[in-house]
Design a protein around this motif. Structure first.
Motif, PDB file in Angstrom:
ATOM      1  N   GLU A  51       0.812  -1.161  -0.103  1.00 54.29           N
ATOM      2  CA  GLU A  51       0.022  -0.146   0.178  1.00 54.29           C
ATOM      3  C   GLU A  51       1.004   1.389  -0.038  1.00 54.29           C
ATOM      4  O   GLU A  51       1.782   1.365   0.710  1.00 54.29           O
ATOM      5  N   LEU A  52       0.701   2.149  -0.884  1.00 55.64           N
ATOM      6  CA  LEU A  52       1.426   3.397  -1.112  1.00 55.64           C
ATOM      7  C   LEU A  52       0.868   4.433  -0.249  1.00 55.64           C
ATOM      8  O   LEU A  52      -0.226   4.884  -0.518  1.00 55.64           O
ATOM      9  N   GLU A  53       1.658   4.831   0.783  1.00 58.00           N
ATOM     10  CA  GLU A  53       1.110   5.724   1.854  1.00 58.00           C
ATOM     11  C   GLU A  53       2.164   6.803   2.202  1.00 58.00           C
ATOM     12  O   GLU A  53       3.358   6.391   1.788  1.00 58.00           O
ATOM     13  N   LEU A  54       1.802   7.700   2.731  1.00 57.06           N
ATOM     14  CA  LEU A  54       2.584   8.783   3.426  1.00 57.06           C
ATOM     15  C   LEU A  54       2.474   8.655   4.765  1.00 57.06           C
ATOM     16  O   LEU A  54       1.302   8.252   5.205  1.00 57.06           O
ATOM     17  N   GLY A  55       3.641   8.824   5.504  1.00 57.15           N
ATOM     18  CA  GLY A  55       3.610   8.703   6.946  1.00 57.15           C
ATOM     19  C   GLY A  55       3.693  10.209   7.727  1.00 57.15           C
ATOM     20  O   GLY A  55       4.300  11.019   6.982  1.00 57.15           O
TER      21      GLY A  55
ATOM     22  N   LEU B 169       4.129  10.622  -6.155  1.00 55.00           N
ATOM     23  CA  LEU B 169       4.432   9.123  -5.323  1.00 55.00           C
ATOM     24  C   LEU B 169       4.775   8.102  -6.685  1.00 55.00           C
ATOM     25  O   LEU B 169       4.056   8.188  -7.545  1.00 55.00           O
ATOM     26  N   GLU B 170       5.756   7.333  -6.303  1.00 59.75           N
ATOM     27  CA  GLU B 170       5.952   6.298  -7.299  1.00 59.75           C
ATOM     28  C   GLU B 170       5.980   4.651  -6.555  1.00 59.75           C
ATOM     29  O   GLU B 170       6.633   4.814  -5.415  1.00 59.75           O
ATOM     30  N   VAL B 171       5.660   3.675  -7.380  1.00 58.83           N
ATOM     31  CA  VAL B 171       5.861   2.252  -6.789  1.00 58.83           C
ATOM     32  C   VAL B 171       6.754   1.468  -7.784  1.00 58.83           C
ATOM     33  O   VAL B 171       6.325   1.693  -9.130  1.00 58.83           O
ATOM     34  N   PHE B 172       7.648   0.600  -7.582  1.00 61.19           N
ATOM     35  CA  PHE B 172       8.596   0.078  -8.471  1.00 61.19           C
ATOM     36  C   PHE B 172       8.647  -1.390  -7.802  1.00 61.19           C
ATOM     37  O   PHE B 172       8.532  -1.483  -6.486  1.00 61.19           O
TER      38      PHE B 172
ATOM     39  N   LEU C 168       5.330   0.705 -11.339  1.00 56.34           N
ATOM     40  CA  LEU C 168       3.838  -0.016 -11.490  1.00 56.34           C
ATOM     41  C   LEU C 168       2.963   1.234 -11.410  1.00 56.34           C
ATOM     42  O   LEU C 168       1.902   1.130 -12.077  1.00 56.34           O
ATOM     43  N   SER C 169       3.297   2.516 -10.711  1.00 58.02           N
ATOM     44  CA  SER C 169       2.358   3.415 -10.658  1.00 58.02           C
ATOM     45  C   SER C 169       3.053   4.671 -10.369  1.00 58.02           C
ATOM     46  O   SER C 169       4.272   4.633  -9.785  1.00 58.02           O
ATOM     47  N   ARG C 170       2.502   5.603 -10.732  1.00 59.01           N
ATOM     48  CA  ARG C 170       3.087   7.213 -10.325  1.00 59.01           C
ATOM     49  C   ARG C 170       1.769   8.152 -10.438  1.00 59.01           C
ATOM     50  O   ARG C 170       0.925   7.998 -11.107  1.00 59.01           O
ATOM     51  N   GLY C 171       1.879   8.834  -9.439  1.00 57.97           N
ATOM     52  CA  GLY C 171       0.585   9.989  -8.990  1.00 57.97           C
ATOM     53  C   GLY C 171       0.773  10.899  -7.913  1.00 57.97           C
ATOM     54  O   GLY C 171       1.815  10.827  -7.304  1.00 57.97           O
ATOM     55  N   PRO C 172       0.180  11.803  -7.945  1.00 57.26           N
ATOM     56  CA  PRO C 172       0.423  12.903  -6.863  1.00 57.26           C
ATOM     57  C   PRO C 172      -0.294  12.624  -5.625  1.00 57.26           C
ATOM     58  O   PRO C 172      -1.351  11.978  -5.490  1.00 57.26           O
TER      59      PRO C 172
ATOM     60  N   SER D 216      -3.934   6.885  -4.429  1.00 54.16           N
ATOM     61  CA  SER D 216      -4.429   6.475  -5.604  1.00 54.16           C
ATOM     62  C   SER D 216      -4.728   7.302  -6.464  1.00 54.16           C
ATOM     63  O   SER D 216      -5.321   8.339  -6.035  1.00 54.16           O
ATOM     64  N   ALA D 217      -4.242   7.432  -7.686  1.00 49.55           N
ATOM     65  CA  ALA D 217      -4.755   8.618  -8.658  1.00 49.55           C
ATOM     66  C   ALA D 217      -6.133   7.905  -9.205  1.00 49.55           C
ATOM     67  O   ALA D 217      -6.440   6.995  -9.068  1.00 49.55           O
ATOM     68  N   PRO D 218      -6.748   8.886  -9.834  1.00 48.09           N
ATOM     69  CA  PRO D 218      -8.077   8.332 -10.676  1.00 48.09           C
ATOM     70  C   PRO D 218      -7.917   7.353 -11.604  1.00 48.09           C
ATOM     71  O   PRO D 218      -8.862   6.830 -12.016  1.00 48.09           O
ATOM     72  N   THR D 219      -6.799   7.216 -12.161  1.00 44.03           N
ATOM     73  CA  THR D 219      -6.469   6.265 -13.470  1.00 44.03           C
ATOM     74  C   THR D 219      -5.382   5.539 -13.062  1.00 44.03           C
ATOM     75  O   THR D 219      -5.071   5.565 -11.933  1.00 44.03           O
ATOM     76  N   ARG D 220      -5.516   4.321 -13.939  1.00 46.42           N
ATOM     77  CA  ARG D 220      -4.971   3.135 -13.483  1.00 46.42           C
ATOM     78  C   ARG D 220      -3.420   3.363 -13.278  1.00 46.42           C
ATOM     79  O   ARG D 220      -2.832   2.624 -12.443  1.00 46.42           O
ATOM     80  N   ASP D 221      -2.662   4.215 -13.959  1.00 38.52           N
ATOM     81  CA  ASP D 221      -1.356   4.210 -14.112  1.00 38.52           C
ATOM     82  C   ASP D 221      -0.863   4.919 -12.635  1.00 38.52           C
ATOM     83  O   ASP D 221       0.359   5.187 -12.498  1.00 38.52           O
TER      84      ASP D 221
END
Length: 433
Positions: free
Chosen positions: A205-209, A311-314, A330-334, A368-373
């Motif tokens: 899970e992509l989160e900020l702390g 934010l990015e996930v690899f 895998l993903s990139r978003g604000p 998550s962003a609104p789109t799949r990427d």
């Protein structure tokens, strides 16, 4: 509140005599995050990241290079005392560190206290008394809710209440510590009864702390206008999830063994002062959504409460690493895809009189962003495991397999300022024991 005000430490023309800091992706002189490190064979102590080096603050304090308040906190092996410092003391320390690392005349006094980061071990930055995970990523909430409730993905309380739950602080680990695949109860769809075994739907899970600084007395709420004064910094957070355990156990009390087996954080604390240039207006709520209730409503928070962070996930499989292949993004978003600001979650957390303490950690929940990427979990990216992801190695994934390594990265950026990063949040999956 002055959490968005910049000063000389943010000057894009400022440069350090530490060569590796010039143009560094994460740690230019405009960042100066705090952490806990140990040189090889030595005890942990507090440091500051500058380029590919770490400045030993305990040694600087002994040499008389730091202001009194910071010197007193620098002798510890955790950042709790630093986090509890008032904003003025934190700013004074940042100004002195910036000057020390930029002024060539101070180089001879400071340089002996630098260590190469690659030869040091990074530790948890604070003694974490409590950990609370929120659920403020509205696109994630919609995506997950749609899988279980297609006609009603968001429950009615979501747009009124910053949803959260109390997690497990003892199982939080710094980047680089491997994750052991958890064992627990799950109920396969075709089975009449649950089975016990390793999770087969392990996810990230992509989160900020959000690190808590100065706390509040029990029974004393934190007004939204003062919430920023109680935040000591930010990090990346991977709140690993066993989706199969969670689906079976979460009703009626919510996450338990599906979440508390391991959480990974980036070990550097990016201070609120470093983040000042990267504050932005909170995105407007969709038309028809209710306005926040009065205790969560503040003009300054609306105009400066969101974070300009990408934010990015690899993902890197064992096969990819053996072949020398780069990790696959895998993903990139604000990070602005948050329905509630960090100030709102701090205020809500304390609104019933709950006492927060220096070193407590809050998670935003999956962003998550609104789109799949820009989806922040495999549960979303694979539509609950129905649509596998293809990796450059020819492998596919629905959920994580043993040997997979997940890395989160974050970059704060704003026109006219030097971008700063959070360092990596990384862990590999080991087989269940």
């Amino acid at each position: 509140m002055t959490f968005w005000q910049t000063d000389a430490t943010h000057d894009p023309a400022l440069a350090s005599w530490v060569e590796s800091a010039k143009g560094h992706r994460d740690f230019p002189i405009q960042n100066l995050p705090l952490g806990v490190f140990s040189p090889a064979g030595e005890t942990p102590r507090i440091g500051v990241a500058i380029g590919d080096m770490i400045l030993d603050l305990s040694a600087c304090a002994k040499a008389g290079l730091l202001p009194d308040a910071a010197s007193s906190a620098a002798g510890s092996d955790s950042l709790n005392a630093f986090m509890a410092l008032p904003e003025g003391d934190r700013k004074a320390l940042r100004a002195i560190l910036s000057q020390m690392l930029a002024d060539n005349d101070q180089r001879s006094a400071v340089e002996p206290h630098l260590h190469r980061a690659g030869t040091c071990t990074l530790h948890l930055p604070a003694r974490i008394g409590d950990y609370t995970d929120f659920y403020v990523g509205i696109h994630h909430a919609n995506n997950v809710g749609r899988q279980f409730r297609p006609d009603n993905p968001l429950l009615p309380n979501y747009k009124y209440v910053p949803i959260g739950y109390h997690g497990r602080a003892s199982s939080i680990r710094a980047s680089g510590v491997p994750l052991v695949r958890p064992t627990g109860q799950r109920k396969p769809p075709e089975a009449d009864a649950p089975v016990v075994g390793p999770s087969v739907r392990l996810d990230y899970e992509l989160e900020l702390g959000v690190w808590i600084g100065q706390g509040n007395e029990l029974g004393t709420p934190i007004p939204i206008s003062e919430a920023a004064n109680h935040i000591a910094g930010f990090c990346l957070l991977n709140d690993w999830s066993a989706r199969d355990f969670q689906a079976w156990e979460y009703q009626p009390l919510g996450p338990f063994l599906a979440k508390n087996f391991h959480s990974t954080i980036s070990p550097w604390v990016v201070t609120p002062e470093a983040m000042a240039p990267f504050r932005m207006a909170q995105p407007p709520r969709p038309e028809g959504d209710p306005a926040p209730l009065g205790y969560l409503s503040d003009d300054e928070d609306r105009s400066h409460g969101a974070l300009a962070v990408t934010l990015e996930v690899f993902l890197s499989s064992a096969k990819m690493r053996e072949a020398g292949m780069e990790p696959f993004r895998l993903s990139r978003g604000p990070a602005s895809n948050m329905y509630w600001t960090v100030q709102q979650i701090v205020t809500h957390h304390a609104s019933n009189g709950c006492n927060l303490q220096a070193g407590d950690l809050l998670g935003t929940g999956t962003i998550s962003a609104p789109t799949r990427d820009g989806f922040g979990s495999l549960l979303e990216l694979t539509s609950g495991g129905k649509e596998p992801i293809s990796l450059p190695s020819g492998e596919t994934r629905t959920f994580l397999e043993d040997g997979d390594e997940v890395t989160l990265r974050a970059t704060a950026h704003a026109e006219g300022y030097v971008s700063i990063g959070f360092g990596e949040c990384r862990a590999a999956v080991l087989p269940a024991r």
